[in-house]
Design a protein around this motif. Structure first.
Motif, PDB file in Angstrom:
ATOM      1  N   LYS A  35     -32.396   7.339 -34.174  1.00 50.74           N
ATOM      2  CA  LYS A  35     -32.118   7.959 -32.799  1.00 50.74           C
ATOM      3  C   LYS A  35     -33.191   7.522 -31.697  1.00 50.74           C
ATOM      4  O   LYS A  35     -32.676   7.254 -30.767  1.00 50.74           O
ATOM      5  N   ARG A  36     -34.347   7.695 -32.303  1.00 52.09           N
ATOM      6  CA  ARG A  36     -35.521   7.218 -31.197  1.00 52.09           C
ATOM      7  C   ARG A  36     -35.317   5.877 -30.776  1.00 52.09           C
ATOM      8  O   ARG A  36     -35.403   5.569 -29.420  1.00 52.09           O
ATOM      9  N   GLY A  37     -34.874   5.019 -31.622  1.00 49.52           N
ATOM     10  CA  GLY A  37     -34.743   3.449 -31.281  1.00 49.52           C
ATOM     11  C   GLY A  37     -33.618   3.458 -30.358  1.00 49.52           C
ATOM     12  O   GLY A  37     -33.550   2.537 -29.490  1.00 49.52           O
ATOM     13  N   ALA A  38     -32.457   4.079 -30.682  1.00 47.40           N
ATOM     14  CA  ALA A  38     -31.122   3.923 -29.748  1.00 47.40           C
ATOM     15  C   ALA A  38     -31.615   4.174 -28.494  1.00 47.40           C
ATOM     16  O   ALA A  38     -31.097   3.704 -27.588  1.00 47.40           O
ATOM     17  N   GLU A  39     -32.361   5.613 -28.391  1.00 50.93           N
ATOM     18  CA  GLU A  39     -32.824   6.060 -27.058  1.00 50.93           C
ATOM     19  C   GLU A  39     -33.682   5.246 -26.289  1.00 50.93           C
ATOM     20  O   GLU A  39     -33.528   4.880 -25.076  1.00 50.93           O
ATOM     21  N   LYS A  40     -34.599   4.235 -27.041  1.00 53.05           N
ATOM     22  CA  LYS A  40     -35.404   3.660 -26.251  1.00 53.05           C
ATOM     23  C   LYS A  40     -34.700   2.449 -25.808  1.00 53.05           C
ATOM     24  O   LYS A  40     -34.958   2.018 -24.878  1.00 53.05           O
ATOM     25  N   GLU A  41     -34.044   1.973 -26.670  1.00 56.66           N
ATOM     26  CA  GLU A  41     -32.906   0.597 -26.267  1.00 56.66           C
ATOM     27  C   GLU A  41     -32.283   0.897 -24.885  1.00 56.66           C
ATOM     28  O   GLU A  41     -32.406   0.074 -24.065  1.00 56.66           O
ATOM     29  N   LEU A  42     -31.723   2.001 -24.867  1.00 57.04           N
ATOM     30  CA  LEU A  42     -30.840   2.475 -23.600  1.00 57.04           C
ATOM     31  C   LEU A  42     -31.803   2.699 -22.600  1.00 57.04           C
ATOM     32  O   LEU A  42     -31.376   2.361 -21.263  1.00 57.04           O
ATOM     33  N   LEU A  43     -33.035   3.283 -22.838  1.00 57.18           N
ATOM     34  CA  LEU A  43     -33.860   3.500 -21.499  1.00 57.18           C
ATOM     35  C   LEU A  43     -34.206   2.030 -20.972  1.00 57.18           C
ATOM     36  O   LEU A  43     -34.375   1.900 -19.560  1.00 57.18           O
TER      37      LEU A  43
END
Length: 226
Positions: free
Chosen positions: A47-55
């Motif tokens: 989840k953190r990785g996906a949010e970081k990628e989106l940001l």
């Protein structure tokens, strides 16, 4: 590993109370805790990785609008789509548990948790609350506004709900008392019917209104059934 774990689950599910007690004594709860903890940790990492990628993708989009580059150059550290790659590392032990492992763990725990003396063995007095706190996370149903939050199958949510309701059972060996259903509290009644029940499900009991409010926010609202 999977075949051996399935055998343990079958023994715990189909066995008598005595056999289930032996399954706990053999360390089955430790295995269940490990599976659930590692799975939740891996889900949170993704989840953190996906949010970081989106940001980072949003920042690049804004930067390109404000100051578009003269030429389109894709950095070597990026993927073919121009977005930074999220490194997909397994957990520290190098083992990623599957949804099937979680389901087997919950099915086993659903049968073991029927007995208060089994789910709270004297040798590991703090393990019970730890197990139920982990299980409660599998009852969660995240809103559609949070697309990166882990989503569990209906079957996983069903068995997790069964376990949480088992956690509310009274202990006849201790005079019919129950434990506070706030998994961060775990206080036992001093006498039967001391705590107030949840008016909706009539299963969970709480030592105070504060514990009831806290438990509702932590996850009781997902397994509270009329």
């Amino acid at each position: 590993y999977t075949l051996a774990f399935q055998c343990v689950v079958n023994i715990g599910v189909r066995g008598s109370e005595t056999i289930r007690t032996r399954v706990v004594d053999a360390g089955a709860l430790d295995v269940v805790v490990n599976v659930l903890e590692r799975y939740l940790e891996e889900s949170a990492r993704r989840k953190r990785g996906a949010e970081k990628e989106l940001l980072e993708g949003s920042r690049k989009t804004v930067a390109s609008i404000v100051a578009p580059p003269p030429t389109a150059i894709v950095d070597q550290a990026e993927g073919d789509n121009g977005r930074p790659q999220v490194e997909d590392k397994p957990n520290e032990e190098g083992l990623q548990y599957r949804d099937e492992d979680v389901l087997l763990s919950l099915q086993l725990l659903a049968y073991l948790s029927k007995y208060p003396h089994v789910r709270s063995p004297p040798s590991t007095p703090t393990l019970s609350s730890n197990v139920f706190s982990l299980v409660e996370a599998f009852t969660h149903r995240p809103p559609t506004s949070d697309p990166h939050a882990p989503r569990h199958s209906n079957e996983v949510q069903y068995w997790a709900g069964v376990i949480m309701r088992n956690a509310c059972r009274k202990d006849e060996s201790r005079g019919g008392i129950r434990q506070c259903a706030n998994m961060q509290c775990g206080v036992w009644e001093k006498y039967a019917r001391e705590f107030a029940k949840c008016r909706r499900c009539r299963k969970a009991k709480y030592c105070s209104k504060g514990c009831q409010s806290s438990a509702w926010g932590r996850g009781h609202r997902y397994w509270c059934a009329k």
